[in-house]
Design an enzyme around this catalytic site. Structure first.
Site, PDB file in Angstrom:
ATOM      1  N   HIS A 247       5.777 -21.816 -14.318  1.00  0.00           N
ATOM      2  CA  HIS A 247       5.148 -21.715 -13.066  1.00  0.00           C
ATOM      3  C   HIS A 247       3.931 -20.611 -13.132  1.00  0.00           C
ATOM      4  CE1 HIS A 247       8.792 -23.576 -11.340  1.00  0.00           C
ATOM      5  NE2 HIS A 247       9.433 -22.584 -12.178  1.00  0.00           N
TER       6      HIS A 247
HETATM    7  O1  RIB Z   1      10.184 -19.962  -8.700  1.00  0.00           O
HETATM    8  C1  RIB Z   1       9.519 -19.712  -9.857  1.00  0.00           C
HETATM    9  C2  RIB Z   1       8.961 -17.964  -9.977  1.00  0.00           C
HETATM   10  O2  RIB Z   1      10.346 -17.249  -9.884  1.00  0.00           O
HETATM   11  C3  RIB Z   1       8.373 -17.780 -11.234  1.00  0.00           C
HETATM   12  O3  RIB Z   1       7.537 -16.713 -11.025  1.00  0.00           O
HETATM   13  C4  RIB Z   1       9.355 -17.114 -12.269  1.00  0.00           C
HETATM   14  O4  RIB Z   1       9.024 -16.293 -13.003  1.00  0.00           O
HETATM   15  C5  RIB Z   1      10.511 -16.443 -10.933  1.00  0.00           C
HETATM   16  O5  RIB Z   1       9.937 -15.271 -10.896  1.00  0.00           O
END
Ligand code: RIB
Ligand code: CA
Length: 318
Positions: A247
């Site tokens: 992500h």
């Molecule tokens: O949902 C994904 C996010 O939540 C990313 O930033 C992961 O590192 C967690 O923080």
């Protein structure tokens, strides 16, 4: 000239890849990392961020520790199930050597407010974690919002949730903070939600190629992403077998190559009350709310372009 940025992280496995991408790509100048409570306690986020920076030879990039809890909620512990899942996604200690570095004495909030107060060049703010630090800056410095030329947020979701059916972890982790950020009036907000990150899956084959680079960043990225693939295979299988979203790194990739994501200009707000919907990004895709768009929201991504960017950068060939 390289684009300056600050990463606000809860380092975690995908944050770690984002930190390496921002620290190593020549088009970017990572001027500092700020840490916040999220995937794991903020002290562990700080330690992991220092470990990763030292591992890739960028111990010169300062790390500032931020808030240890959400800005409002006290009765909002991350449920054990999520903690367990988060813990499985994000080990308290990433699989890179312990660090010899120390965090800066100033807090994340002090660093953010002072850096933007003194800035003469544009600095992009890239939060890829719960937005507690950002909301604190907004509350403490009435001019903070006007001094941030661009903010790129990894978080939220329209068709997808991950921590609940309605919500994505970063927004859910501090809903009041997120609501204040989206309502603050930042000049330019880009949101990279799950709808985009889950269309930029990194596969086990990419991990093997990363490891084969033989570089500290390539082998660390392979380990971090391989860990995520194992958890996804066990808990949240993806459309492509043995793959995972990374992500936070996609949010950084967008700064290097804006064509990596496809966005729509929409209004985004955050639900802070609904029993089933708290932490949901309410994205007005059909302009039903009568409010002017405040955000460029990504709904698609170039998966292979993203993977190749990671490979080139971690090979030292970006
Ligand atoms: O949902 C994904 C996010 O939540 C990313 O930033 C992961 O590192 C967690 O923080
Ligand atoms: Ca994160």
């Amino acid at each position: 000239m390289a684009r300056k940025l600050i990463l606000d992280v809860d380092t975690g496995t995908d944050d770690a890849v984002a930190v390496m991408l921002a620290a190593l790509h020549p088009a970017l100048e990572l001027i500092g990392c700020t840490t916040v409570n999220g995937n794991i306690p903020v002290t562990s986020c700080t330690d992991n961020t220092l470990r990763v920076l030292e591992h890739i030879g960028r111990g010169d990039i300062p790390v500032y520790e931020g808030l240890a809890r959400p800005i409002v909620r006290r009765d909002f512990p991350i449920p054990r199930t999520v903690n367990d899942a988060a813990g499985k996604y994000h080990p308290d200690a990433l699989p890179v050597p312990a660090t010899t570095l120390r965090k800066q004495s100033a807090s994340a909030i002090e660093f953010l407010i002072e850096t933007y107060r003194a800035a003469t060049d544009p600095i992009v703010l890239v939060p890829v974690a719960p937005l507690s630090n950002i909301a604190a800056c907004i509350a403490l410095d009435p001019k903070f919002v006007s001094r941030v030329p661009e903010i790129v947020i990894m978080g939220g979701g329209h068709a997808l949730g991950n921590v609940t059916p309605s919500a994505e972890f970063n927004i859910w982790g501090d809903p009041e903070a997120a609501a204040s950020v989206f309502a603050a009036g930042f000049e330019k907000i880009t949101l990279v939600p799950l709808d985009a990150t889950h269309r930029a899956l990194i596969t086990a084959a990419h991990c093997r190629a990363l490891h084969a680079l033989g570089t500290p960043a390539g082998q660390a990225a392979s380990a971090f992403i391989g860990h995520r693939i194992a958890v996804h295979d066990a808990h949240q299988k993806q459309d492509i077998a043995h793959s995972t979203p990374v992500h936070d790194a996609l949010a950084v990739g967008f700064l290097i190559d804006p064509a990596l994501i496809t966005t729509r200009r929409l209004h985004v707000a955050v639900e802070t009350h609904g029993a089933l919907t708290v932490g949901r990004t309410v994205i007005d895709t059909h302009f039903r709310g009568g409010q002017a768009p405040n955000c460029d929201v990504a709904f698609d991504a170039d998966a292979e372009g993203f993977a190749q960017l990671l490979l080139r950068t971690f090979a030292g060939q970006a």
